[in-house]
Design a protein around this motif. Structure first.
Motif, PDB file in Angstrom:
ATOM      1  N   ALA A   1     -20.588  34.531  11.404  1.00 37.01           N
ATOM      2  CA  ALA A   1     -21.971  34.058  11.350  1.00 37.01           C
ATOM      3  C   ALA A   1     -22.276  33.424   9.988  1.00 37.01           C
ATOM      4  O   ALA A   1     -22.976  32.408   9.903  1.00 37.01           O
ATOM      5  CB  ALA A   1     -22.936  35.210  11.617  1.00 37.01           C
ATOM      6  N   THR A   2     -21.740  34.018   8.927  1.00 38.61           N
ATOM      7  CA  THR A   2     -21.936  33.471   7.584  1.00 38.61           C
ATOM      8  C   THR A   2     -21.291  32.094   7.463  1.00 38.61           C
ATOM      9  O   THR A   2     -21.864  31.173   6.864  1.00 38.61           O
ATOM     10  CB  THR A   2     -21.347  34.422   6.531  1.00 38.61           C
ATOM     11  OG1 THR A   2     -22.000  35.696   6.623  1.00 38.61           O
ATOM     12  CG2 THR A   2     -21.529  33.864   5.123  1.00 38.61           C
ATOM     13  N   LEU A   3     -20.100  31.940   8.032  1.00 37.82           N
ATOM     14  CA  LEU A   3     -19.425  30.635   8.011  1.00 37.82           C
ATOM     15  C   LEU A   3     -20.239  29.585   8.754  1.00 37.82           C
ATOM     16  O   LEU A   3     -20.308  28.423   8.332  1.00 37.82           O
ATOM     17  CB  LEU A   3     -18.031  30.748   8.626  1.00 37.82           C
ATOM     18  CG  LEU A   3     -16.977  31.482   7.795  1.00 37.82           C
ATOM     19  CD1 LEU A   3     -15.672  31.598   8.581  1.00 37.82           C
ATOM     20  CD2 LEU A   3     -16.736  30.757   6.468  1.00 37.82           C
ATOM     21  N   VAL A   4     -20.867  29.994   9.860  1.00 44.83           N
ATOM     22  CA  VAL A   4     -21.723  29.064  10.605  1.00 44.83           C
ATOM     23  C   VAL A   4     -22.871  28.594   9.714  1.00 44.83           C
ATOM     24  O   VAL A   4     -23.190  27.401   9.650  1.00 44.83           O
ATOM     25  CB  VAL A   4     -22.279  29.728  11.881  1.00 44.83           C
ATOM     26  CG1 VAL A   4     -23.369  28.861  12.509  1.00 44.83           C
ATOM     27  CG2 VAL A   4     -21.166  29.958  12.895  1.00 44.83           C
ATOM     28  N   GLY A   5     -23.499  29.543   9.005  1.00 51.51           N
ATOM     29  CA  GLY A   5     -24.598  29.190   8.118  1.00 51.51           C
ATOM     30  C   GLY A   5     -24.160  28.242   7.019  1.00 51.51           C
ATOM     31  O   GLY A   5     -24.828  27.228   6.742  1.00 51.51           O
ATOM     32  N   LEU A   6     -23.034  28.538   6.391  1.00 49.60           N
ATOM     33  CA  LEU A   6     -22.534  27.677   5.313  1.00 49.60           C
ATOM     34  C   LEU A   6     -22.163  26.286   5.830  1.00 49.60           C
ATOM     35  O   LEU A   6     -22.284  25.287   5.106  1.00 49.60           O
ATOM     36  CB  LEU A   6     -21.325  28.333   4.646  1.00 49.60           C
ATOM     37  CG  LEU A   6     -21.619  29.606   3.837  1.00 49.60           C
ATOM     38  CD1 LEU A   6     -20.319  30.214   3.331  1.00 49.60           C
ATOM     39  CD2 LEU A   6     -22.560  29.296   2.677  1.00 49.60           C
ATOM     40  N   SER A   7     -21.714  26.228   7.090  1.00 52.26           N
ATOM     41  CA  SER A   7     -21.350  24.927   7.662  1.00 52.26           C
ATOM     42  C   SER A   7     -22.554  24.004   7.760  1.00 52.26           C
ATOM     43  O   SER A   7     -22.434  22.778   7.652  1.00 52.26           O
ATOM     44  CB  SER A   7     -20.725  25.113   9.051  1.00 52.26           C
ATOM     45  OG  SER A   7     -21.704  25.433  10.024  1.00 52.26           O
ATOM     46  N   ARG A   8     -23.739  24.585   7.925  1.00 46.72           N
ATOM     47  CA  ARG A   8     -24.947  23.769   8.022  1.00 46.72           C
ATOM     48  C   ARG A   8     -25.339  23.174   6.672  1.00 46.72           C
ATOM     49  O   ARG A   8     -25.895  22.091   6.591  1.00 46.72           O
ATOM     50  CB  ARG A   8     -26.101  24.604   8.596  1.00 46.72           C
ATOM     51  CG  ARG A   8     -25.814  25.178   9.958  1.00 46.72           C
ATOM     52  CD  ARG A   8     -25.455  24.093  10.947  1.00 46.72           C
ATOM     53  NE  ARG A   8     -26.616  23.282  11.298  1.00 46.72           N
ATOM     54  CZ  ARG A   8     -26.542  22.031  11.752  1.00 46.72           C
ATOM     55  NH1 ARG A   8     -25.363  21.439  11.880  1.00 46.72           N
ATOM     56  NH2 ARG A   8     -27.644  21.374  12.071  1.00 46.72           N
ATOM     57  N   VAL A   9     -25.041  23.909   5.610  1.00 45.44           N
ATOM     58  CA  VAL A   9     -25.262  23.373   4.263  1.00 45.44           C
ATOM     59  C   VAL A   9     -24.223  22.295   3.971  1.00 45.44           C
ATOM     60  O   VAL A   9     -24.525  21.255   3.388  1.00 45.44           O
ATOM     61  CB  VAL A   9     -25.196  24.497   3.202  1.00 45.44           C
ATOM     62  CG1 VAL A   9     -25.487  23.939   1.813  1.00 45.44           C
ATOM     63  CG2 VAL A   9     -26.190  25.607   3.532  1.00 45.44           C
ATOM     64  N   TYR A  10     -22.992  22.545   4.404  1.00 46.15           N
ATOM     65  CA  TYR A  10     -21.892  21.591   4.219  1.00 46.15           C
ATOM     66  C   TYR A  10     -22.199  20.270   4.925  1.00 46.15           C
ATOM     67  O   TYR A  10     -21.879  19.191   4.425  1.00 46.15           O
ATOM     68  CB  TYR A  10     -20.604  22.199   4.764  1.00 46.15           C
ATOM     69  CG  TYR A  10     -19.358  21.377   4.526  1.00 46.15           C
ATOM     70  CD1 TYR A  10     -18.619  21.510   3.352  1.00 46.15           C
ATOM     71  CD2 TYR A  10     -18.908  20.478   5.486  1.00 46.15           C
ATOM     72  CE1 TYR A  10     -17.469  20.765   3.139  1.00 46.15           C
ATOM     73  CE2 TYR A  10     -17.757  19.730   5.290  1.00 46.15           C
ATOM     74  CZ  TYR A  10     -17.043  19.881   4.104  1.00 46.15           C
ATOM     75  OH  TYR A  10     -15.908  19.131   3.893  1.00 46.15           O
ATOM     76  N   ASP A  11     -22.842  20.357   6.091  1.00 48.32           N
ATOM     77  CA  ASP A  11     -23.207  19.158   6.843  1.00 48.32           C
ATOM     78  C   ASP A  11     -24.439  18.453   6.270  1.00 48.32           C
ATOM     79  O   ASP A  11     -24.869  17.424   6.816  1.00 48.32           O
ATOM     80  CB  ASP A  11     -23.492  19.524   8.311  1.00 48.32           C
ATOM     81  CG  ASP A  11     -22.212  19.767   9.098  1.00 48.32           C
ATOM     82  OD1 ASP A  11     -21.164  19.260   8.686  1.00 48.32           O
ATOM     83  OD2 ASP A  11     -22.288  20.475  10.120  1.00 48.32           O
ATOM     84  N   ASN A  12     -25.016  19.024   5.216  1.00 52.61           N
ATOM     85  CA  ASN A  12     -26.234  18.480   4.603  1.00 52.61           C
ATOM     86  C   ASN A  12     -27.407  18.504   5.569  1.00 52.61           C
ATOM     87  O   ASN A  12     -28.354  17.717   5.463  1.00 52.61           O
ATOM     88  CB  ASN A  12     -26.001  17.049   4.104  1.00 52.61           C
ATOM     89  CG  ASN A  12     -26.916  16.686   2.940  1.00 52.61           C
ATOM     90  OD1 ASN A  12     -27.325  17.547   2.169  1.00 52.61           O
ATOM     91  ND2 ASN A  12     -27.240  15.400   2.819  1.00 52.61           N
ATOM     92  N   ALA A  13     -27.347  19.434   6.540  1.00 52.53           N
ATOM     93  CA  ALA A  13     -28.402  19.552   7.543  1.00 52.53           C
ATOM     94  C   ALA A  13     -29.442  20.600   7.164  1.00 52.53           C
ATOM     95  O   ALA A  13     -30.557  20.593   7.699  1.00 52.53           O
ATOM     96  CB  ALA A  13     -27.795  19.917   8.905  1.00 52.53           C
ATOM     97  N   HIS A  14     -29.078  21.505   6.247  1.00 55.67           N
ATOM     98  CA  HIS A  14     -29.995  22.579   5.862  1.00 55.67           C
ATOM     99  C   HIS A  14     -29.837  22.924   4.387  1.00 55.67           C
ATOM    100  O   HIS A  14     -28.765  22.743   3.800  1.00 55.67           O
ATOM    101  CB  HIS A  14     -29.732  23.850   6.690  1.00 55.67           C
ATOM    102  CG  HIS A  14     -30.243  23.765   8.092  1.00 55.67           C
ATOM    103  ND1 HIS A  14     -31.588  23.872   8.397  1.00 55.67           N
ATOM    104  CD2 HIS A  14     -29.586  23.596   9.260  1.00 55.67           C
ATOM    105  CE1 HIS A  14     -31.733  23.765   9.716  1.00 55.67           C
ATOM    106  NE2 HIS A  14     -30.538  23.593  10.262  1.00 55.67           N
ATOM    107  N   TRP A  15     -30.923  23.446   3.825  1.00 54.36           N
ATOM    108  CA  TRP A  15     -30.882  24.019   2.496  1.00 54.36           C
ATOM    109  C   TRP A  15     -30.366  25.450   2.589  1.00 54.36           C
ATOM    110  O   TRP A  15     -30.395  26.055   3.668  1.00 54.36           O
ATOM    111  CB  TRP A  15     -32.279  24.022   1.872  1.00 54.36           C
ATOM    112  CG  TRP A  15     -32.945  22.687   1.821  1.00 54.36           C
ATOM    113  CD1 TRP A  15     -33.854  22.196   2.726  1.00 54.36           C
ATOM    114  CD2 TRP A  15     -32.771  21.672   0.834  1.00 54.36           C
ATOM    115  NE1 TRP A  15     -34.247  20.935   2.362  1.00 54.36           N
ATOM    116  CE2 TRP A  15     -33.608  20.584   1.189  1.00 54.36           C
ATOM    117  CE3 TRP A  15     -31.993  21.571  -0.329  1.00 54.36           C
ATOM    118  CZ2 TRP A  15     -33.688  19.418   0.441  1.00 54.36           C
ATOM    119  CZ3 TRP A  15     -32.076  20.409  -1.093  1.00 54.36           C
ATOM    120  CH2 TRP A  15     -32.911  19.352  -0.708  1.00 54.36           C
TER     121      TRP A  15
END
Length: 262
Positions: free
Chosen positions: A198-212
């Motif tokens: 779940a943490t990796l999923v969250g970090l992936s959204r930051v990596y995609d520049n989709a979320h802060w």
């Protein structure tokens, strides 16, 4: 003899004073509230919740921009491949499809614990969907990919275009992770694996520049609390003798049973 006489005269007063001190000591002990183990756990949970909220706010004020830049500087082929494999796990569609296939497996194999797990899972995803969508509409925060500053919000009266806070991918992932981490907590590897993914999923959204980063932290809290809320609801219903059992067959249905003997 005189000193002995004085001692014998003072002895009753000394004993009386000692008894009074013992009584005062016992009274003080009774006055001091005894915190039960259950209350201590509740206090620890409350403290942890406050600390997490404070950390999320700190990330919003101080770390969002910095973390975003750091993440974008580490974009490479290897990280991108991992990101593409992990990020879809947070999609609502992915979670509902996984729920459907797991439900079928649970009933085909007559796995009663897994049957209860999928019921909790479904309720958790429903609660999470409602909370996440309402929060997105309430904040209407601009995503980092738009180029807007990290503190740009349209709020409830906005056009409903920007919905960065909280991260739905992360809330879905943490709702699912919390369900399995709770229902299979006797399996030592399940909680760290579930929360790790779940943490990796969250970090992936930051990596995609989709979320802060603060979007992700908020999403994790929403998903976790959604699952815990559903688990609490199930326990409350169980205490009243109410059970809800999905049934699979020619006609899929949901059966509600009530134990009148309770």
């Amino acid at each position: 003899m005189k000193s002995h006489a004085i001692f014998l005269v003072l002895l009753p007063f000394s004993l009386a004073n000692a008894q009074q001190l013992q009584q005062k000591d016992s009274t003080l002990k009774e006055a001091i509230p005894v915190i039960s183990p259950k209350a201590k756990i509740q206090l620890l949970k409350a403290g942890a919740s406050i600390a997490y909220a404070a950390l999320t706010y700190h990330c919003f004020k101080e770390e969002d921009n910095h973390f975003q830049k750091e993440m974008l500087e580490h974009i490479n082929g290897f990280n991108t491949r991992i990101n593409r494999a992990v990020s879809p796990l947070g999609l609502g569609q992915t979670n509902w499809l996984a729920l459907g296939s797991t439900t079928a497996y649970a009933y085909l194999t007559k796995n009663t614990r897994l049957q209860k797990t999928v019921y909790i899972w479904a309720g958790s995803l429903l609660i999470n969907d409602v909370l996440t969508n309402e929060l997105k509409l309430s904040f209407q925060r601009h995503r980092p990919v738009t180029g807007s500053p990290f503190n740009t919000f349209d709020w409830r009266a906005g056009p409903g275009i920007h919905k960065s806070l909280p991260s739905a991918h992360t809330s879905n992932a943490f709702a699912t992770a919390t369900v399995f981490a709770t229902m299979y907590k006797d399996k030592s590897w399940v909680p760290p694996f579930a929360y790790g993914m779940a943490t990796l999923v969250g970090l992936s959204r930051v990596y995609d520049n989709a979320h802060w980063l603060s979007d992700v932290m908020a999403g994790a809290a929403v998903g976790y609390l959604s699952a815990k809320a559903m688990i609490t609801i199930d326990k409350a219903l169980s205490k009243k003798g109410i059970r809800i059992y999905p049934q699979l067959g020619k006609h899929t249905s949901v059966t509600l049973l009530y134990n009148f003997e309770q």
